[in-house]
Each structure stands twice: as C-alpha cells, then as structure tokens.
Motif scaffolding. Structure first.
Motif, short mmCIF file in Angstrom:
data_model
loop_
_atom_site.label_atom_id
_atom_site.label_comp_id
_atom_site.label_asym_id
_atom_site.label_seq_id
_atom_site.Cartn_x
_atom_site.Cartn_y
_atom_site.Cartn_z
N HIS A 175 0.88 -1.14 -0.10
CA HIS A 175 0.10 0.07 -0.22
C HIS A 175 0.91 1.26 0.04
O HIS A 175 1.95 1.28 0.57
N GLU B 298 -1.37 8.27 0.70
CA GLU B 298 -2.40 7.63 -0.12
C GLU B 298 -3.90 8.19 -0.21
O GLU B 298 -4.52 8.17 -1.06
N MET C 69 -4.59 1.58 -0.56
CA MET C 69 -4.33 1.27 -2.30
C MET C 69 -3.01 0.87 -2.44
O MET C 69 -2.15 1.69 -1.87
N HIS C 70 -2.97 -0.17 -3.28
CA HIS C 70 -1.58 -0.85 -3.60
C HIS C 70 -0.84 0.19 -4.45
O HIS C 70 -1.63 0.92 -5.18
N ARG D 3 0.62 -0.63 -7.04
CA ARG D 3 0.38 -1.25 -8.17
C ARG D 3 -0.97 -1.19 -8.91
O ARG D 3 -1.24 -0.71 -9.91
N GLU D 4 -1.80 -1.00 -7.97
CA GLU D 4 -3.30 -0.81 -8.02
C GLU D 4 -3.49 0.58 -8.62
O GLU D 4 -4.19 0.93 -9.80
N GLU E 161 -2.30 0.97 -12.29
CA GLU E 161 -3.04 0.43 -13.16
C GLU E 161 -4.43 1.30 -13.44
O GLU E 161 -4.71 1.32 -14.43
N MET E 162 -4.64 2.11 -12.28
CA MET E 162 -5.82 2.89 -12.57
C MET E 162 -5.17 4.26 -13.61
O MET E 162 -6.11 4.55 -14.41
N ASP F 175 7.42 -1.28 -13.55
CA ASP F 175 6.30 -1.80 -12.25
C ASP F 175 6.92 -1.00 -11.29
O ASP F 175 7.82 -1.33 -10.49
N GLU G 146 5.77 -0.39 -8.03
CA GLU G 146 5.47 -1.09 -6.80
C GLU G 146 6.83 -2.23 -6.44
O GLU G 146 7.48 -2.10 -5.77
#
Lengths: 95, 95
Positions: free
Chosen positions: A2, A72, B1-2, B4-5, B8-9, B70, B72
């Motif tokens: 996160h 975040e 929220m990660h 990576r997530e 992707e968003m 990537d 993350e």
C-alpha cells in the motif's frame, strides 16, 4: 504494498534524518532525484531507470512525512477511478 | 491502495493520452507538477498542497506506464525495510 505502508516505511527509516534536513532540503533532494531519473531515461541502463523511479517515490514519501500529508489519502481523494477534470474513465480531456 | 493498483488506475485513465504525449512530454509534465508542489509548499493552502502531492504521484505512475516500469516492484526491490545504503533500520547513513 500500500502507498500508506510505503510511506510508513520511509518514516521509520528516515524521519530522523529528514527532520534535520527540513522541508526545503527534502524538496530539493526530491527535485535532484527527478533530474537523475530524467538522465537515466535518456540512456539504456534499465536497472538505473528502475532505481531512479524508486528514489523519486521514496523522496516524495519523505516529503509527505515532513509536511503532514497522507500520500495515499490525498491520492485516492483526487484520483478515485475517474479523471478529476472530466469525470470520465478513460479520461476524455487530458492533453 | 497498493502502488500497483494505483498505477493500473492511471493506465486505464490516461495511457491513451500519455502515449500521444510520449516519454519526454510525460516527464516534462511530471517536472512541472513537482514545481507546482514546490510553490504550493511555500503557501498556506493545505488543500492545494494535497492536490499537488496527488498530481506528482499520478504523473510518476503515468511515466512508469510509458516506460514499462512496475513502480511497486522497483520500489520494494530498492526499499525492502532497510536503508539500501547502510542496510540499517532506521537508516544510519543518510544526510
């Protein structure tokens, strides 16, 4: 991981040092790291690019710690799955 | 929220626009956002600071998408709970 978890890791690792450097000093280091990323992107050393990306997000998290920002939270608040300008997904306005 | 997530968003929202702008154009926008964050930090508008932090990480994610990074993965690889320089937690070397 996160975003918040990463910011907390940066706090544990570096807040004592960041605090001595201050907000302006930490911002300046972030700006330097961004320049280094720009230089790495001009070359062909993929590993250097990867490390510079990591450094930029690390110093951004340090700066957030120094300024009382929950990275975040502010990120999700502005980017909640739609473009904050046009409210569309995918965005229909950015240029 | 990660992390990576979030990346992707950003991909879903903006990759079509980012691709037209290219790597250099996306890097330049990221650099502009960092300058805007620097200006916001000089003032007293907390909301402006929050939004600029969000914009910097958003454009960093866009740049990562454009360059096949990537975010993350490279972040965890370099910052795995110890300082990458001195291998201590908290760091015993950064200045």
């Amino acid at each position: 991981m996160h975003i918040r978890e990463f910011q907390e890791m940066m706090r544990s690792l570096y807040l004592h040092r960041d605090s001595k450097r201050g907000v302006k000093g930490t911002y300046d280091r972030l700006a330097e790291e961004l320049e280094e990323l720009g230089e790495a992107l001009k070359g062909k050393d993929k590993e250097a690019v990867q490390k510079e990306f990591a450094d930029v997000i690390a110093w951004l998290a340090s700066l957030a710690n120094m300024t009382g920002i929950d990275l975040e939270k502010v990120t999700i608040t502005k980017y909640s799955g739609k473009c904050p300008r046009c409210q569309q997904s995918p965005c229909n306005c950015r240029f």
